[in-house]
Design an enzyme around this catalytic site. Structure first.
Site, PDB file in Angstrom:
ATOM      1  CD  GLU A 165      -3.229  -0.933   1.968  1.00  0.00           C
ATOM      2  OE1 GLU A 165      -3.226  -0.036   2.817  1.00  0.00           O
ATOM      3  OE2 GLU A 165      -4.189  -1.715   1.799  1.00  0.00           O
ATOM      4  CD  GLU A 370      -3.794  -6.193   3.310  1.00  0.00           C
ATOM      5  OE1 GLU A 370      -4.664  -5.445   3.805  1.00  0.00           O
ATOM      6  OE2 GLU A 370      -2.573  -5.992   3.434  1.00  0.00           O
TER       7      GLU A 370
END
Ligand code: BGP
Length: 471
Positions: A165, A370
């Protein structure tokens, strides 16, 4: 598009789940590990510190055995940089190498493919003190660290992820407790995008090095990608959605895949005198380091509308998206979606839309690194955890992956968050995501025993049938 026949999941589809070192391992200062920025930050009020977490460091064997029982084909975990290099650079901690050797070997014992994230929000505290990503040397720090990982684990690890991220680190670094603004900085936006540039160059160089040192390994980025919807068909709303998509999503993948900056973001940065400085060789490094696949985290979509220049930007404490950006977009509500008990939007159809969009832009194989539902699970007296809400959430998202496969997308695998309960980045231990329940509370460590949730048995069946039985 409604299909007459659904395509099956690919035969080699990688079913599994994810964790990250600072959220699951504990043993935060044991066996020579140096502190990371996560260990020294002040945790949100009312939440546990990260010294024990799920105690995976001591119980990885039991945990991986449970993953094997579910039939995992892949386990995505991250390496703690400061466990390998306590000071971030310099001396290697042999105990750190030994620990990840054990984790990798344990996975391979059960034919579970290790999918290794090199950096998941946990900059060594020693490097934080030296300026973290604001320091140009961070590029070399990261590449040197990558080399150590390849040298020690590359004989067995064939799938790598660079930076978890990166877009969230850049967009909401304040919320993640990882933003480092040097004293005296006069242009915060420029500073943030300079740090982002260092990460992009570091990532590109680490990808090129991987290809050089480990020709049969594959490597990719792991941003958080959420398709942004326009709030209406008003043309100005469409432009706002394009702006937000560019700044939230495409900037990161455009640079990693094509080696060039997104033009909308670049123009916006120019307007704010915030374009990053390129050091000699950066442009070439960005062109040379290419991913073999794209890993991405998906939790939900976002919606936005036109912004007329009056919006005040704020960041929610527990959310990943900003309220807007002056002159670019303003966040808007989506009346068609429901929310989790922690207030996160649920949008399985948006998952398919996001997958389609990524694939049509980049045409690389995709793996979901995820996706999942945080909830207040309860352990019953007879040792059960009934989590039908999680099963429903995952089922609906897996259905959308199959639709995306039928749309012609090359999907490699699915690693929901998380394999076992761990400490949530923003909301502590009570916000549980795992298939495996960990018996501890926010501050009471209890037994730390593991229990199989209902979703554990359900996911086992999903994997056994390669996604054909989702009931
Ligand atoms: C992602 C992070 C994970 C994880 C997840 C859930 O952004 O990569 O580390 O924390 O979000 O978020 P939270 O823990 O805030 O519920």
């Amino acid at each position: 598009m409604q299909h007459k026949h659904l395509k099956p999941f690919p035969k080699e589809f990688l079913w599994g789940a994810s964790t990250s070192a600072y959220q699951v391992e504990g043993a935060s200062l044991e066996d020579g590990k140096g502190p990371s920025c996560q260990d020294v930050k002040s945790v949100p009020v009312g939440t546990t510190d990260l010294s024990v977490c799920a105690d995976h460091y001591h119980r990885y064997k039991e945990d991986i055995a449970l993953m094997a029982e579910m039939g995992f084909k892949v386990y995505r975990f991250s390496v703690s940089w400061s466990r390998i290099l306590p000071e971030g650079t310099g001396d290697v901690n042999p105990k750190g190498i030994e620990y990840y050797n054990h984790v990798i070997d344990e996975c391979l014992k059960y034919n579970i493919t290790p999918l290794v994230t090199m950096f998941h929000f946990d900059m060594p505290a020693a490097l934080d003190q030296r300026g973290s990503w604001s320091n140009r040397e961070s590029v070399d720090w990261f590449v040197d660290y990558a080399r150590i990982l390849y040298e020690n684990f590359g004989d067995r690890v064939k799938y790598w992820l660079t930076i978890n991220e990166q877009n969230m680190l850049t967009l909401v670094g304040k919320v993640l407790g990882s933003l480092h603004i040097p004293e005296g900085c006069t242009n915060e936006l420029k500073e943030i995008y300079q740090q982002n540039h260092h990460m992009l160059v570091a990532q590109a160089k680490a990808m090129a090095l991987c290809h050089e040192m480990l020709p049969d390994a594959k490597i990719g980025p792991a941003p958080n990608i959420s398709l942004i919807y326009p709030a209406s068909c008003k043309p100005e709303d469409i432009l706002a959605a394009q702006n937000y998509n560019a700044v939230r999503n495409w900037l990161y993948l455009d640079v990693s895949v094509y080696g060039r900056y997104n033009n909308l973001v670049w123009s916006w940065l120019e307007e704010h005198d915030a374009t990053p400085e390129f050091a000699e060789g950066d442009a070439e490094a960005l062109r040379m380091g290419r991913p073999d696949y794209i890993g991405f985290n998906y939790y939900n979509t976002a919606t936005c509308e036109e912004e007329d220049g009056t919006c005040e930007v704020t960041y929610a404490e527990n959310q990943q998206d900003a309220s807007g950006e002056k002159g670019m977009f303003r966040a808007a509500a989506n009346p068609y979606l429901t929310k989790t008990e922690f207030g996160w939007l649920i949008d399985p159809v948006g998952f398919r839309a996001t997958i389609r969009e990524i694939y049509s832009r980049y045409h690389l194989p995709l793996i979901v690194t995820e996706n999942g539902l945080g909830a207040y699970d309860k352990l019953t007296e007879d040792g059960r955890i009934h989590d039908p809400y999680r099963i429903e959430y995952l089922r609906k998202h897996i259905e959308q992956i199959q639709l995306a496969v039928t749309d012609g997308v090359d999907m490699m695998g699915y690693c929901p968050w998380s394999a076992l309960d761990l400490v949530s980045t923003h909301e502590g231990m009570v916000k549980r995501y795992g298939f495996i329940y960990v018996d501890r509370d926010e501050f009471d460590l209890k037994t730390l025993n593991r229990y199989r949730k209902d979703s554990f048995y359900w996911y086992k069946k999903v994997i056994e049938t390669n996604g054909s039985d989702l009931t």
